[in-house]
Design a protein around this motif. Structure first.
Motif, PDB file in Angstrom:
ATOM      1  N   TYR A 168     -28.461  -8.718 -26.476  1.00  0.00           N
ATOM      2  CA  TYR A 168     -28.743  -7.677 -27.476  1.00  0.00           C
ATOM      3  C   TYR A 168     -27.759  -6.544 -27.211  1.00  0.00           C
ATOM      4  CZ  TYR A 168     -31.678  -4.798 -30.594  1.00  0.00           C
ATOM      5  OH  TYR A 168     -32.152  -4.037 -31.634  1.00  0.00           O
ATOM      6  N   ALA A 169     -26.875  -6.280 -28.166  1.00  0.00           N
ATOM      7  CA  ALA A 169     -25.871  -5.228 -28.008  1.00  0.00           C
ATOM      8  C   ALA A 169     -26.524  -3.858 -28.125  1.00  0.00           C
ATOM      9  CB  ALA A 169     -24.774  -5.380 -29.053  1.00  0.00           C
ATOM     10  N   LEU A 170     -26.210  -2.964 -27.182  1.00  0.00           N
ATOM     11  CA  LEU A 170     -26.827  -1.642 -27.137  1.00  0.00           C
ATOM     12  C   LEU A 170     -25.836  -0.502 -27.369  1.00  0.00           C
ATOM     13  CD1 LEU A 170     -29.108  -2.271 -24.038  1.00  0.00           C
ATOM     14  CD2 LEU A 170     -29.858  -2.064 -26.419  1.00  0.00           C
ATOM     15  N   GLN A 171     -24.554  -0.809 -27.390  1.00  0.00           N
ATOM     16  CA  GLN A 171     -23.537   0.221 -27.599  1.00  0.00           C
ATOM     17  C   GLN A 171     -22.586  -0.234 -28.702  1.00  0.00           C
ATOM     18  OE1 GLN A 171     -23.555   3.176 -25.891  1.00  0.00           O
ATOM     19  NE2 GLN A 171     -25.209   2.601 -24.494  1.00  0.00           N
ATOM     20  N   ASP A 172     -22.046   0.730 -29.437  1.00  0.00           N
ATOM     21  CA  ASP A 172     -21.113   0.426 -30.519  1.00  0.00           C
ATOM     22  C   ASP A 172     -19.656   0.505 -30.100  1.00  0.00           C
ATOM     23  OD1 ASP A 172     -23.072  -0.004 -32.485  1.00  0.00           O
ATOM     24  OD2 ASP A 172     -23.284   2.141 -32.831  1.00  0.00           O
ATOM     25  N   VAL A 224     -33.663  13.395 -24.266  1.00  0.00           N
ATOM     26  CA  VAL A 224     -32.385  13.987 -24.658  1.00  0.00           C
ATOM     27  C   VAL A 224     -31.291  12.965 -24.346  1.00  0.00           C
ATOM     28  CG1 VAL A 224     -30.743  15.871 -24.291  1.00  0.00           C
ATOM     29  CG2 VAL A 224     -33.210  16.330 -24.248  1.00  0.00           C
ATOM     30  N   TRP A 225     -30.529  12.604 -25.367  1.00  0.00           N
ATOM     31  CA  TRP A 225     -29.481  11.606 -25.245  1.00  0.00           C
ATOM     32  C   TRP A 225     -28.117  12.286 -25.244  1.00  0.00           C
ATOM     33  CZ3 TRP A 225     -31.040   6.513 -24.762  1.00  0.00           C
ATOM     34  CH2 TRP A 225     -32.390   6.259 -25.072  1.00  0.00           C
ATOM     35  N   VAL A 226     -27.178  11.699 -24.530  1.00  0.00           N
ATOM     36  CA  VAL A 226     -25.813  12.224 -24.513  1.00  0.00           C
ATOM     37  C   VAL A 226     -24.831  11.107 -24.813  1.00  0.00           C
ATOM     38  CG1 VAL A 226     -26.328  14.083 -22.883  1.00  0.00           C
ATOM     39  CG2 VAL A 226     -25.589  11.850 -22.010  1.00  0.00           C
ATOM     40  N   ALA A 227     -23.690  11.486 -25.372  1.00  0.00           N
ATOM     41  CA  ALA A 227     -22.555  10.586 -25.540  1.00  0.00           C
ATOM     42  C   ALA A 227     -21.545  10.934 -24.461  1.00  0.00           C
ATOM     43  CB  ALA A 227     -21.946  10.743 -26.930  1.00  0.00           C
ATOM     44  N   GLU A 228     -21.176   9.966 -23.648  1.00  0.00           N
ATOM     45  CA  GLU A 228     -20.316  10.188 -22.499  1.00  0.00           C
ATOM     46  C   GLU A 228     -19.004   9.432 -22.659  1.00  0.00           C
ATOM     47  OE1 GLU A 228     -20.561   9.503 -17.635  1.00  0.00           O
ATOM     48  OE2 GLU A 228     -21.624   8.164 -19.011  1.00  0.00           O
ATOM     49  N   ASP A 229     -17.890  10.106 -22.424  1.00  0.00           N
ATOM     50  CA  ASP A 229     -16.590   9.455 -22.407  1.00  0.00           C
ATOM     51  C   ASP A 229     -16.537   8.541 -21.173  1.00  0.00           C
ATOM     52  OD1 ASP A 229     -13.713   9.072 -21.660  1.00  0.00           O
ATOM     53  OD2 ASP A 229     -13.387  10.254 -23.475  1.00  0.00           O
ATOM     54  N   GLY A 270     -13.818  14.997 -34.477  1.00  0.00           N
ATOM     55  CA  GLY A 270     -12.856  14.055 -35.024  1.00  0.00           C
ATOM     56  C   GLY A 270     -12.874  12.692 -34.352  1.00  0.00           C
ATOM     57  N   ARG A 271     -13.722  12.500 -33.355  1.00  0.00           N
ATOM     58  CA  ARG A 271     -13.790  11.223 -32.646  1.00  0.00           C
ATOM     59  C   ARG A 271     -14.967  10.362 -33.085  1.00  0.00           C
ATOM     60  NH1 ARG A 271     -13.057  11.871 -26.237  1.00  0.00           N
ATOM     61  NH2 ARG A 271     -13.387   9.616 -26.480  1.00  0.00           N
ATOM     62  N   LEU A 276     -21.691   8.174 -34.117  1.00  0.00           N
ATOM     63  CA  LEU A 276     -22.089   7.278 -33.030  1.00  0.00           C
ATOM     64  C   LEU A 276     -23.507   7.590 -32.562  1.00  0.00           C
ATOM     65  CD1 LEU A 276     -21.265   5.106 -30.905  1.00  0.00           C
ATOM     66  CD2 LEU A 276     -20.537   7.000 -29.450  1.00  0.00           C
ATOM     67  N   LEU A 277     -23.822   8.860 -32.376  1.00  0.00           N
ATOM     68  CA  LEU A 277     -25.161   9.247 -31.937  1.00  0.00           C
ATOM     69  C   LEU A 277     -26.207   8.914 -33.000  1.00  0.00           C
ATOM     70  CD1 LEU A 277     -24.246  12.601 -30.202  1.00  0.00           C
ATOM     71  CD2 LEU A 277     -25.385  10.673 -29.087  1.00  0.00           C
ATOM     72  N   MET A 278     -25.830   9.041 -34.256  1.00  0.00           N
ATOM     73  CA  MET A 278     -26.765   8.680 -35.324  1.00  0.00           C
ATOM     74  C   MET A 278     -27.024   7.179 -35.335  1.00  0.00           C
ATOM     75  SD  MET A 278     -27.817  11.417 -36.636  1.00  0.00           S
ATOM     76  CE  MET A 278     -28.725  10.580 -37.930  1.00  0.00           C
TER      77      MET A 278
END
Length: 342
Positions: A168-172, A224-229, A270-271, A276-278
């Motif tokens: 099951y894919a969890l990341q895009d 609380v979710w974060v997007a991490e490089d 712009g990235r 992605l978070l949505m």
């Protein structure tokens, strides 16, 4: 536990370790592979080492009136109990339901909770396997797991026996991962989301900005979710969801999931971080089995509601409302929803 209510899954307690072993013995002893598992030393090692499985990941359970009705283990790949997971992935193993509690949705609730645990870790994929005679394969297919036929053949040819493997894919994206916030990141995320709102919307009231900045309070009661490089470790954006069965706002109704306070750092504009978070929020809502993902925004936040419309959210204008802030200012809120179930 009412059969019509989704079972509540929680982390196991240390005192429940012996009961979890007994549950696994009972569940698998009544299953289609009881004869093959009886006396298997590797099987007995995995079942008996509850502490190891819990330390290497998380053992989750369903409990009623002090009795365990279901359990599952979410494992990191470095665990000695994992069989399929590679670096950056997670694995679901030892899903068990008390034979006397079958048909109550416990197995499904455990699988959904396992997906959410792995998503919270920021894992790219959740993997699992099951025997060809195990009827659980129908559940995995219904929940959206992909049958990895090539891996089936590879494992069979390598002497692991005949089984069905699923992912099951969890990341895009590979360059950015979405995961739950860590305690040491609260201050940084507070500054990030405050700057995102304050700089884009300079007329927001001070008390509303203070609520936006209070990430510590949100993290204590919600997710609380974060997007991490992935390459640098930089935090690029954030969004808040409720805990399972809870709601953030009055805009959502029972069976729905809502989110709040989507924010992207100025340096990451712009990235595609907001989108992605949505999409990750939509994935979480699907994992939970929600009928709709709901959010509120303001007419002044044009860039935000333009994003929602591009992602095919629909206006729920009958749920629009106005709130009075502590300052006495009125804030009009527009409601959007994303349909998840027909």
């Amino acid at each position: 536990m009412n059969a019509a209510v989704t079972p509540l899954v929680r982390p196991i307690r240390v005192a429940e370790y012996p009961a979890e072993v007994a549950l696994l013995d009972a569940a698998y002893g009544a299953g289609p592979y009881a004869a093959e598992l009886a006396g298997d030393p590797e099987w007995e090692r995995s079942v008996s080492d509850v502490a190891g499985r819990d330390a290497d990941g998380q053992v989750i359970v369903v409990e009623e009136a002090g009795r365990l009705l279901g359990a599952a283990s979410v494992l990191r790949p470095e665990s000695s109990h994992a069989k399929l997971a590679s670096t950056g992935e997670a694995e679901l193993r030892l899903v068990a339901v008390d034979p006397n509690a079958q048909g109550r949705g416990i197995g499904e609730a455990l699988v959904r909770a396992g997906l959410e645990v792995a998503l919270g870790w920021g894992r790219s994929t959740l993997r699992l396997d099951t025997g060809v005679r195990n009827p659980a394969q129908r559940l995995y297919a219904r929940l959206g797991f992909e049958h990895t036929v090539e891996l089936d053949a590879e494992r069979t040819s390598s002497g692991y026996g005949e089984s069905l493997t699923y992912r099951y894919a969890l990341q895009d994206r590979e360059d950015v991962r979405v995961r739950l916030i860590r305690d040491e990141e609260i201050s940084e995320v507070s500054e990030l989301v405050l700057a995102a709102y304050r700089d884009d919307y300079p007329h927001l009231a001070a008390d509303y900005l203070a609520d936006i900045a209070d990430v510590a309070a949100r993290a204590a009661t919600h997710f609380v979710w974060v997007a991490e490089d992935v390459a640098t470790g930089d935090l690029l954006g954030t969004v808040t969801s409720p805990r399972h069965r809870e709601q953030l706002t009055s805009a959502s109704e029972p069976g729905e999931m809502d989110i709040r306070l989507l924010g992207v750092s100025q340096a990451a504009r712009g990235r595609g971080i907001g989108a992605l978070l949505m999409r990750s929020s939509v994935r979480l809502a699907k994992i939970r089995g929600a009928s709709r993902l709901v959010l509120e925004t303001s007419p002044m936040m044009e860039s935000a509601w333009r994003l929602y419309e591009r992602l095919e959210f629909s206006r729920l204008s009958d749920r629009d409302r106005s709130i009075t802030l502590a300052s006495g200012d009125e804030l009009r809120l527009l409601t959007y929803g994303f349909e998840l179930m027909a």
